[in-house]
Design an enzyme around this catalytic site. Structure first.
Site, PDB file in Angstrom:
ATOM      1  N   PHE A   1       0.833  -1.100   0.206  1.00  0.00           N
ATOM      2  CA  PHE A   1      -0.051  -0.116  -0.204  1.00  0.00           C
ATOM      3  C   PHE A   1       1.108   1.147  -0.050  1.00  0.00           C
ATOM      4  CE2 PHE A   1      -2.682  -3.324   1.758  1.00  0.00           C
ATOM      5  CZ  PHE A   1      -4.102  -2.807   1.183  1.00  0.00           C
ATOM      6  N   VAL A   2       0.386   2.418  -0.757  1.00  0.00           N
ATOM      7  CA  VAL A   2       1.027   3.622  -0.426  1.00  0.00           C
ATOM      8  C   VAL A   2       1.437   3.986   1.042  1.00  0.00           C
ATOM      9  CG1 VAL A   2       1.076   5.750  -1.291  1.00  0.00           C
ATOM     10  CG2 VAL A   2       0.094   4.095  -2.674  1.00  0.00           C
ATOM     11  N   SER A   3       0.464   3.867   1.939  1.00  0.00           N
ATOM     12  CA  SER A   3       0.291   4.015   3.148  1.00  0.00           C
ATOM     13  C   SER A   3       1.229   5.443   3.471  1.00  0.00           C
ATOM     14  CB  SER A   3       0.832   3.052   4.008  1.00  0.00           C
ATOM     15  OG  SER A   3       1.771   2.546   3.297  1.00  0.00           O
ATOM     16  N   PRO A   4       1.023   6.791   3.231  1.00  0.00           N
ATOM     17  CA  PRO A   4       1.931   7.811   3.002  1.00  0.00           C
ATOM     18  C   PRO A   4       2.053   8.451   4.527  1.00  0.00           C
ATOM     19  CG  PRO A   4      -0.439   8.318   2.287  1.00  0.00           C
ATOM     20  CD  PRO A   4      -0.372   6.992   2.395  1.00  0.00           C
TER      21      PRO A   4
ATOM     22  N   ARG B   1       0.871   3.776   9.553  1.00  0.00           N
ATOM     23  CA  ARG B   1       1.561   2.669   9.630  1.00  0.00           C
ATOM     24  C   ARG B   1       1.808   2.365  11.067  1.00  0.00           C
ATOM     25  NH1 ARG B   1       4.337   6.001   5.598  1.00  0.00           N
ATOM     26  NH2 ARG B   1       5.941   6.678   7.113  1.00  0.00           N
TER      27      ARG B   1
END
Length: 402
Positions: A31-34, A39
């Site tokens: 996932f990009v999970s910016p 996180r």
């Protein structure tokens, strides 16, 4: 996606990953999970359930990501067609302390994949397998001594199905199990679908146990070892036996999702002994059934050797308890095509792996199935680069954890 959308997406993914991980499945999420906070939440969701979590930073600059974009999303984001696009209209918070960094600007696909596999191996998430699988046969140098020992131990007469499990254990199909499960292994398997091994855990969703009745337990409870006999012939020694209650309803409910005696294996469990005995297994001889099919009963080590002799650079397995039908053949043919054309392997070898242990009375007999498999091979339906080998396990007939 809005910031809130991304937060919820990562949270849901973490919850689903937790369910898989809790069942013993190694789960990789991409996932990009910016956002750092999301996180951290994903890690907390796992660690609150004593599940291991690793943050892997797949590193690449915005320029590199944009160059790899086959969908044209970065171009749309720069034109304002897509709002809140990570790296363009929305910031990316790079991980401060990831467990692993894979810099894809430096490493190609193969090297990046190897880095992840090596990391999971070092972390004891992936099991390490040597050149050979450990077998439980007594060394030929001491076999006569072991046979004489077996004569002096109290004995337990075992059934056909018990002997099939002895074969599974002896040949290494259930490695690293050293014998029939002791209670701690049985409970780990039943409740968590794993067993602890060498500081880590490995997947094991099926209990491999030896039922005995109260009379057998009473006669053998204080023994340091038991002789396991089949048709009055000692086939194995069970060292340091441990007896524990056979909680049949719980076993069936957890393993099969039903306690209905209409299920053939559930019925057999309920008809078996009220006690289980675990211990370290020493098998006195190769299990032979003398049914004309023993030449197909290759051990894992024999299959490995045969694969190397054939020059295999990949082995793909198809396990079945029925004759090969058209759907099976299409799956097998397509997998071979995929390995050759899309994965670049040169010599994929098929392990055609019919189940050879107990099946219910109205199933197609093993001899008929083997004859049919041979005919399919002879007629060229499947490629000649095939190993036909019997898997000796009894059939369990499905269930939520099989």
């Amino acid at each position: 996606f809005s910031k809130e959308d991304r937060e919820e997406n990562v949270r849901r993914a973490a919850e689903v990953a937790k369910l898989f991980s809790d069942c013993g499945v190694i789960t990789i999420c991409s996932f990009v999970s910016p956002f750092e906070a999301d996180r951290k939440l994903a890690r907390l969701i796992h660690e609150d359930f004593d599940l291991r979590f690793f943050e892997v930073f797949v590193q690449a600059s915005v320029e590199t990501c944009e160059a790899r974009d086959v969908k044209g999303l970065y171009e749309k984001a720069r034109k304002g067609i897509i709002e809140s696009f990570t790296g363009i209209g929305q910031s990316y918070e790079a991980p401060k302390n990831p467990d692993l960094v894979v810099n894809t600007e430096v490493h190609d696909l193969q090297a990046s994949t190897t880095m992840l596999i090596d990391f999971l191996t070092v972390q004891r998430v992936l099991p390490e397998f040597g050149e050979t699988i450990e077998e439980l046969f007594v060394d030929e140098k001491v076999i006569e001594k072991a046979r004489k020992e077996a004569e002096d131990f109290p004995s337990v007469e075992i059934t056909d199905i018990d002997l099939q499990w002895v074969q599974v254990l002896a040949e290494g199909w259930a490695a690293p199990l050293k014998g029939f499960m002791r209670e701690d292994q049985y409970l780990q398997c039943q409740h968590f679908n794993v067993i602890q091994h060498d500081g880590g855990v490995i997947n094991q969703s099926i209990p491999i146990v030896l039922p005995v009745n109260a009379a057998q337990k009473g006669r053998c409870a204080d023994a340091s070892a038991l002789a396991l006999k089949y048709k009055d012939r000692a086939v194995a020694i069970l060292r340091r036996p441990e007896f524990f209650a056979h909680r049949k309803e719980e076993r069936c409910s957890r393993q099969f999702g039903t306690n209905d005696a209409g299920h053939p294996y559930v019925r057999m469990i309920h008809e078996s002994g009220d006690w289980l005995v675990g211990g370290d297994l020493e098998v006195l001889e190769r299990i032979r059934w003398d049914d004309g099919l023993d030449r197909y009963r290759l051990t894992p080590n024999e299959i490995r050797r045969k694969s190397r002799e054939m020059g295999a650079d990949a082995v793909f397995a198809f396990q079945l308890r029925n004759p090969i039908h058209n759907g099976h053949a299409l799956l097998i043919q397509d997998t071979r095509r995929y390995l050759l054309e899309e994965r670049g392997f040169r010599k994929p070898v098929l392990l055609l792996h019919p189940l050879g242990g107990w099946t219910k009375d109205d199933d197609v007999p093993l001899q008929v199935r083997i004859n049919q498999h041979q005919s399919v091979l002879e007629e060229g339906v499947l490629h000649k680069d095939t190993i036909l080998a019997i898997f000796p396990s009894p059939m369990l007939y499905a269930g939520p954890t099989e």
